[in-house]
Design an enzyme around this catalytic site. Structure first.
Site, short mmCIF file in Angstrom:
data_model
loop_
_atom_site.label_atom_id
_atom_site.label_comp_id
_atom_site.label_asym_id
_atom_site.label_seq_id
_atom_site.Cartn_x
_atom_site.Cartn_y
_atom_site.Cartn_z
N LYS A 1 -15.44 -26.31 -0.42
CA LYS A 1 -15.33 -25.13 0.44
C LYS A 1 -14.14 -25.26 1.40
O LYS A 1 -13.59 -26.36 1.58
CB LYS A 1 -16.64 -24.94 1.21
CG LYS A 1 -17.83 -24.60 0.30
CD LYS A 1 -19.06 -24.22 1.12
CE LYS A 1 -20.24 -23.88 0.22
NZ LYS A 1 -21.40 -23.38 0.99
N HIS B 1 -20.24 -26.40 -2.45
CA HIS B 1 -21.31 -25.77 -3.20
C HIS B 1 -21.55 -26.61 -4.44
O HIS B 1 -20.59 -27.15 -5.02
CB HIS B 1 -20.94 -24.34 -3.63
CG HIS B 1 -21.78 -23.88 -4.78
ND1 HIS B 1 -23.06 -23.42 -4.59
CD2 HIS B 1 -21.55 -23.86 -6.12
CE1 HIS B 1 -23.58 -23.12 -5.78
NE2 HIS B 1 -22.68 -23.39 -6.72
N1 LIG Z 1 -28.83 -18.84 7.53
C1 LIG Z 1 -27.60 -18.91 7.04
N2 LIG Z 1 -26.52 -18.70 7.83
C2 LIG Z 1 -25.27 -18.77 7.35
N3 LIG Z 1 -24.98 -19.07 6.07
C3 LIG Z 1 -26.01 -19.31 5.26
C4 LIG Z 1 -27.35 -19.26 5.68
N4 LIG Z 1 -28.15 -19.55 4.62
C5 LIG Z 1 -27.33 -19.79 3.59
N5 LIG Z 1 -26.04 -19.64 3.96
C6 LIG Z 1 -24.85 -19.78 3.13
O1 LIG Z 1 -25.16 -19.29 1.85
C7 LIG Z 1 -24.93 -20.31 0.88
C8 LIG Z 1 -25.93 -20.14 -0.24
O2 LIG Z 1 -27.21 -20.37 0.24
P1 LIG Z 1 -28.28 -21.07 -0.69
O3 LIG Z 1 -29.59 -20.83 -0.05
O4 LIG Z 1 -28.05 -20.65 -2.09
O5 LIG Z 1 -27.96 -22.61 -0.49
P2 LIG Z 1 -27.36 -23.70 -1.44
O6 LIG Z 1 -27.61 -23.38 -2.86
O7 LIG Z 1 -27.79 -25.03 -0.95
O8 LIG Z 1 -25.85 -23.56 -1.06
P3 LIG Z 1 -24.63 -23.58 -2.02
O9 LIG Z 1 -24.87 -22.41 -2.96
O10 LIG Z 1 -23.44 -23.40 -1.14
O11 LIG Z 1 -24.70 -24.93 -2.69
C9 LIG Z 1 -25.02 -21.61 1.67
O12 LIG Z 1 -24.28 -22.68 1.17
C10 LIG Z 1 -24.39 -21.20 2.97
O13 LIG Z 1 -22.99 -21.24 2.86
#
Ligand SMILES: Nc1ncnc2c1ncn2[C@@H]1O[C@H](COP(=O)(O)OP(=O)(O)OP(=O)(O)O)[C@@H](O)[C@H]1O
EC number: 2.7.4.6
Length: 141
Positions: A11, A117
């Protein structure tokens, strides 16, 4: 153990802090192999598809702005149980909850500014590798 290929995005926080080499080294030290690597900018359309599962959340526009701050590095990494092992190396999504020794614990800042990610299942890995790599950009050797 299953041999898997997972999709990782470095990222913009990783790019801006010049941590790409450090992060890549953590993965390579775990016997994961690079099958594809490229730098790219992410369009609104690509991000809408990639983050479709959070498109209705209030923070979605912030994610788009953040992911477009700099180009990202997309990585296809192969290895035994690569999908879950990479997520273990990253730590939990919220960097504030990530233990020291994980990439997010060591270098992440928040829920959004969280280093990388990584795909979370065999199904998402297959879809995400297709999303970020064109035909011929992932190598078997
Ligand atoms: N409460 C929040 N506030 C800000 N950004 C968030 C929040 N929740 C999630 N995100 C963002 O959305 C992305 C996708 O969320 P998800 O729940 O799919 O998590 P993840 O699969 O662990 O993350 P990633 O897809 O980046 O690996 C997160 O990586 C983060 O960048």
């Amino acid at each position: 153990m299953a041999t898997e290929t997972t999709l990782i995005l470095f990222k913009p926080d990783t790019i801006e802090k010049n941590l790409s080499g450090t992060v890549l080294q953590r993965f390579l030290a775990e016997n994961l192999t690079i099958r594809g690597i490229k730098m790219m900018t992410l369009s609104d359309e690509l991000l809408a598809e990639h983050y479709a599962h959070v498109a209705d959340k209030p923070f979605f526009p912030e994610i788009v702005a953040f992911m477009q701050k700099t180009p990202v590095i997309a990585l296809a990494l192969e290895g035994d149980n690569a999908i879950s092992r990479v997520r273990d190396l990253l730590g939990p999504t919220n960097s504030q909850e990530a233990p020291a020794g994980t990439l997010r614990g060591d270098f992440g800042e928040t829920m959004m500014i969280n280093v990388c990610h990584a795909s979370d299942s065999t199904e998402t890995a297959a879809a995400e590798l297709k999303r970020f790599f064109n035909e011929g950009e992932i190598f078997s050797f």
